[in-house]
Write an enzyme that holds these catalytic residues in place. Structure first.
Site, PDB file in Angstrom:
ATOM      1  CG  ASP A   1       6.126  -5.841   5.827  1.00  9.54           C
ATOM      2  OD1 ASP A   1       4.846  -6.456   5.182  1.00  9.54           O
ATOM      3  OD2 ASP A   1       6.700  -5.189   5.388  1.00  9.54           O
TER       4      ASP A   1
ATOM      5  CG  ASP B   1       5.659  -6.519  -0.596  1.00 10.47           C
ATOM      6  OD1 ASP B   1       5.910  -6.588  -1.613  1.00 10.47           O
ATOM      7  OD2 ASP B   1       4.591  -7.161   0.051  1.00 10.47           O
TER       8      ASP B   1
HETATM    9 MG   LIG Z   1       6.469  -3.555   4.159  1.00 15.50          MG
END
Ligand SMILES: [Mg+2]
Length: 269
Positions: A67, A69
Site C-alpha cells: 500500500d 499512504d
Molecule cells: Mg494506507
C-alpha cells in the site's frame, strides 16, 4: 508444538537478559519454549515487534505488494493536498475514519476529492517534494527484494501522481492507483476511470499474478488500512505496518514499532 518467534529488534543486553529467562535466544530470533506465550503481551511488555516465523516457504515469493499512504510512505497524500486548501483537518478526519473501516471507501474518496476542486496542480509537486518521505526501512526493503529477484508493486487508493513518482524514485515494477482529473492546471474535484478501492486493489494483484503465472500464495502484501484487507486475504503472507486495530487482527505479521525493513528479518532465519 514448538514455533520460532522472531524478536524484531537488535538484542541489547537488557532485553536479551529479560527474554532469555523465558526463551532460548539464537541471534535475533528465539525458539519458542512456551506454547501459550501471548505475542500481544510480549509486544506490550517490551515495546518491540515479536512475530512467529512464517510457515510459508519464502523462497517461493515472486511479488511484494505495498500500500502507499501510511505504509510505503509517511503521509496520507490527500490530507497533505488538503492542507494547501486549509482543510487538512476536515479531510484528515474522513481519511482516518475510512482507514479504520468506519466509512465506505468510495463515498469517502468522492467527498474528499470534491473538496480539492480548484486547487493548482503545483500543490501535488509540493506534497511530493516537501511532505512525502519513504517510510523508515522502505528503501532497504525494496533493495532487498531486488537482490532476491522479487518483483515490487505499489497498489494504492491514493493517486497515480504519487505512485508514478515513487515507481521512478524506487525503481518499482508495477503500480495501480486512482487518477486525479486535471483541467487548466487545476484539480477538477473528481477522479477518472476505475476507482481503486479494496476490491480493485485485490483484483489488480490477482490479475498481475494470473498474467505472470504466479500463485497468490507467492505474494507478500503489506498495508495499514481496512482497504488493504482484501488483497492481504489472498496473499501468501500479510503484513500489517503500524496499522489500524481492525487490520491487525486479520494478518500474519504485525509491525508496530520497527520500520519496513523488519520484513527482511522473516527471510534471514
Ligand atoms: Mg494506507
Amino acid at each position: 508444538m514448538s514455533m520460532t518467534i522472531i524478536i524484531q529488534h537488535s538484542l541489547d543486553e537488557n532485553i536479551a537478559k529479560k527474554i532469555s529467562s523465558k526463551f532460548q535466544v539464537f541471534n535475533t530470533h528465539i525458539r519458542h519454549k512456551i506454547v501459550s506465550a501471548n505475542l500481544d503481551d510480549l509486544r506490550q511488555q517490551y515495546q518491540i515487534d515479536f512475530n512467529y516465523l512464517p510457515k510459508l516457504d519464502l523462497s517461493s515469493i515472486q511479488l511484494f505488494v505495498s500500500d502507499m499512504d501510511s505504509t510505503l510512505i509517511n503521509i496520507e497524500c490527500i490530507d497533505e493536498i488538503a492542507d494547501f486548501a486549509n482543510i487538512k483537518r476536515e479531510v484528515g478526519v474522513i481519511t482516518e475514519l475510512t482507514m479504520q473501516g468506519k466509512l465506505d471507501f468510495g463515498s469517502s474518496l468522492f467527498k474528499r476529492v470534491s473538496l480539492l476542486k480548484g486547487l493548482s496542480v503545483d500543490v501535488l509537486d509540493k506534497v511530493y517534494t516537501q511532505r512525502l518521505s519513504v517510510s523508515p526501512g522502505g528503501r532497504s526493503l525494496i533493495s532487498f527484494f531486488k537482490t532476491k529477484f522479487i518483483k515490487t508493486a505499489i497498489v494504492s487508493g491514493g493517486f497515480t501522481y504519487f505512485t508514478n513518482r515513487l515507481v521512478k524514485d524506487l525503481a518499482l515494477d508495477y503500480a495501480c492507483a486512482n487518477v486525479l482529473s486535471i483541467e487548466n492546471n487545476q484539480l477538477t474535484g473528481v477522479t477518472e476511470g476505475l476507482m481503486i478501492n479494496a476490491q480493485a486493489k485485490s483484483d489488480f494483484v490477482k490479475a498481475l499474478c494470473d498474467k505472470q503465472g504466479w500463485s497468490y500464495s507467492q505474494v507478500i502484501v503489506v498495508g495499514d488500512g481496512v482497504n488493504d484487507l482484501d488483497m492481504m486475504n489472498i496473499a501468501g503472507l500479510s503484513v500489517a505496518y503500524h496499522a489500524k486495530p481492525s487490520v491487525i487482527k486479520h494478518v500474519d505479521i504485525i509491525i508496530n514499532f520497527g520500520g519496513l525493513d523488519k520484513i527482511i528479518d522473516l527471510f534471514n532465519q
